[in-house]
Enzyme design. Sequence first.
Site, PDB file in Angstrom:
ATOM      1  N   HIS A 136     122.915 -94.159 -74.578  1.00  0.00           N
ATOM      2  CA  HIS A 136     123.571 -95.220 -73.802  1.00  0.00           C
ATOM      3  C   HIS A 136     124.286 -96.123 -74.814  1.00  0.00           C
ATOM      4  O   HIS A 136     123.829 -96.261 -75.957  1.00  0.00           O
ATOM      5  CB  HIS A 136     122.467 -95.991 -73.082  1.00  0.00           C
ATOM      6  CG  HIS A 136     122.915 -97.031 -72.119  1.00  0.00           C
ATOM      7  ND1 HIS A 136     123.370 -98.260 -72.520  1.00  0.00           N
ATOM      8  CD2 HIS A 136     122.971 -97.049 -70.761  1.00  0.00           C
ATOM      9  CE1 HIS A 136     123.674 -98.990 -71.461  1.00  0.00           C
ATOM     10  NE2 HIS A 136     123.448 -98.274 -70.377  1.00  0.00           N
TER      11      HIS A 136
ATOM     12  N   ASP B  91     114.821 -96.006 -77.724  1.00  0.00           N
ATOM     13  CA  ASP B  91     115.312 -96.559 -76.467  1.00  0.00           C
ATOM     14  C   ASP B  91     114.482 -95.923 -75.348  1.00  0.00           C
ATOM     15  O   ASP B  91     114.651 -94.744 -75.033  1.00  0.00           O
ATOM     16  CB  ASP B  91     116.799 -96.216 -76.318  1.00  0.00           C
ATOM     17  CG  ASP B  91     117.351 -96.661 -74.978  1.00  0.00           C
ATOM     18  OD1 ASP B  91     116.560 -97.060 -74.101  1.00  0.00           O
ATOM     19  OD2 ASP B  91     118.574 -96.576 -74.797  1.00  0.00           O
TER      20      ASP B  91
ATOM     21  N   GLN C 227     114.713 -95.409 -70.018  1.00  0.00           N
ATOM     22  CA  GLN C 227     114.541 -94.416 -68.943  1.00  0.00           C
ATOM     23  C   GLN C 227     113.208 -93.692 -69.021  1.00  0.00           C
ATOM     24  O   GLN C 227     112.985 -92.745 -68.265  1.00  0.00           O
ATOM     25  CB  GLN C 227     115.685 -93.384 -68.973  1.00  0.00           C
ATOM     26  CG  GLN C 227     117.049 -93.969 -68.694  1.00  0.00           C
ATOM     27  CD  GLN C 227     117.147 -94.721 -67.361  1.00  0.00           C
ATOM     28  OE1 GLN C 227     116.344 -94.516 -66.448  1.00  0.00           O
ATOM     29  NE2 GLN C 227     118.116 -95.607 -67.247  1.00  0.00           N
TER      30      GLN C 227
ATOM     31  N   LYS D  59     114.179-101.687 -64.463  1.00  0.00           N
ATOM     32  CA  LYS D  59     114.217-100.249 -64.186  1.00  0.00           C
ATOM     33  C   LYS D  59     112.828 -99.718 -63.841  1.00  0.00           C
ATOM     34  O   LYS D  59     112.646 -98.548 -63.590  1.00  0.00           O
ATOM     35  CB  LYS D  59     114.768 -99.498 -65.399  1.00  0.00           C
ATOM     36  CG  LYS D  59     116.223 -99.859 -65.702  1.00  0.00           C
ATOM     37  CD  LYS D  59     116.781 -99.017 -66.809  1.00  0.00           C
ATOM     38  CE  LYS D  59     118.078 -99.530 -67.373  1.00  0.00           C
ATOM     39  NZ  LYS D  59     119.188 -99.537 -66.433  1.00  0.00           N
TER      40      LYS D  59
ATOM     41  N   CYS E  10     127.839 -95.773 -68.966  1.00  0.00           N
ATOM     42  CA  CYS E  10     127.655 -96.389 -70.304  1.00  0.00           C
ATOM     43  C   CYS E  10     127.311 -95.341 -71.357  1.00  0.00           C
ATOM     44  O   CYS E  10     126.507 -95.607 -72.270  1.00  0.00           O
ATOM     45  CB  CYS E  10     126.591 -97.474 -70.297  1.00  0.00           C
ATOM     46  SG  CYS E  10     126.971 -98.812 -69.186  1.00  0.00           S
TER      47      CYS E  10
END
Length: 411
Positions: free
Chosen positions: A116, A201, A204, A227, A369
């Site tokens: 991302h 990261d 997700q 999220k 993104c």
Amino acid sequence: MLNNLKNDFPIFKNYPDLVYLDSTAMSLKPKVVLEKLVEYYSRYSANIYRGVYKISEKATEEYEKTRQVVADFINAEKNEVVFTRNTTESINLVAYSLGRKIIDEGDEIVTTVMEHHSNFVPWQILALETGAIFKIIDIKDDGSLNLNFQSGNLDLDEVITKKTKILALTYTSNVLGTINPLKEIIEKAKKINPKIIIVVDAAQSAPHLKIDVKDLRGDFVAFSSHKMLGPTGVGVLWGRKELLEEMYPFLYGGEMISEVYLEKTIFKNPPHKFEAGTPSIGEVIAFKEAIKYLKSTGIDKIRQHEKELTLYCLKILKDEFGEKIKIFGPKNIEARAGIIAFTFDNFHPHDIASILDDQSIAVRAGHHCAMPLHNRLKVNATVRASFYIYNNESDVEKLVLGLKKVEKTLT
Ligand SMILES: Cc1ncc(COP(=O)(O)O)c(C=O)c1O
């Protein structure tokens, strides 16, 4: 499959037809989270740390309780959990506070083409500013990282060297759905260069997979509350204690100091030295209800539910539309999250999303993104449907019906 959890999410009472397939961008909120927000705003909506009166003390206690709940959720120590506004800010914090201290000309920063922008641009800019070498791990056609996993050996040696100071990579791609074999990558990277700093990261993955920072052995992990059923305006940065201690703050101002004089300032210890100014207090407080909800549902059950829905969706898209729909990302469900990005014939993804929206089906269209990834896939945009705890087979079936309407309208 999880039993229908839609009843726990008030949005479905207000908008019963909603087929929500954009949890990758923003998850919906269960009632318990909304109630906690209202509790803060209606009962003790004071600022934290500074009041010596009861409602400020209550707000502080509730805020700090969330830090403990987050720490337990990822198997971390409480003072290693920094609250930010979102994943983007968490990653920028590392790039500014640590990156600008340790990176010199000729050093290497490694990331991947599936990132991302929030885990790509901060490192690209850091490399441009310092003269560091910016290296990017490519993907294979199946959407997995272009590393050799056969016989348990990653050929990471070709990318990671003793000069690599930072490896920044995503646990799960927000487009391909690829779940990277993070533990193996981290282990191997640290073997090649024990001093490497690994930034994960987890935007997700924290909502869908068990994360154990002690087991992963990375240095930083970033994710966002919104999220994972929590409110907006709250991000988490987990960092290794020794690193957080030696880093400079990212933002300067109120609440991150212990003493200020005309000629110098002494900062608080982590995590507080990274939390300047008034944070999203009510939102942090309510975030713990989201985590409790996820835990009581069971992260493993959530993952299983998403695997089943994803498999079902992949199958019926193939059965109904054959080659007309091109799906990106791994076919192996064990290496794939509940995210399906696709193109459909030569229809424009924005037209597809807009016709689906007419039928109350919310999907995302665009580059999500992740422009370097879309360029690598040789497409300008994709349509993305993503699943979470509240979706069910009927949502998948409505998506298919919606796509039939798209086909009828656009051909
Ligand atoms: C993989 C990934 N990383 C980072 C982000 C950025 O998260 P935020 O907008 O909360 O900063 C996202 C958001 O979609 C994402 O999917």
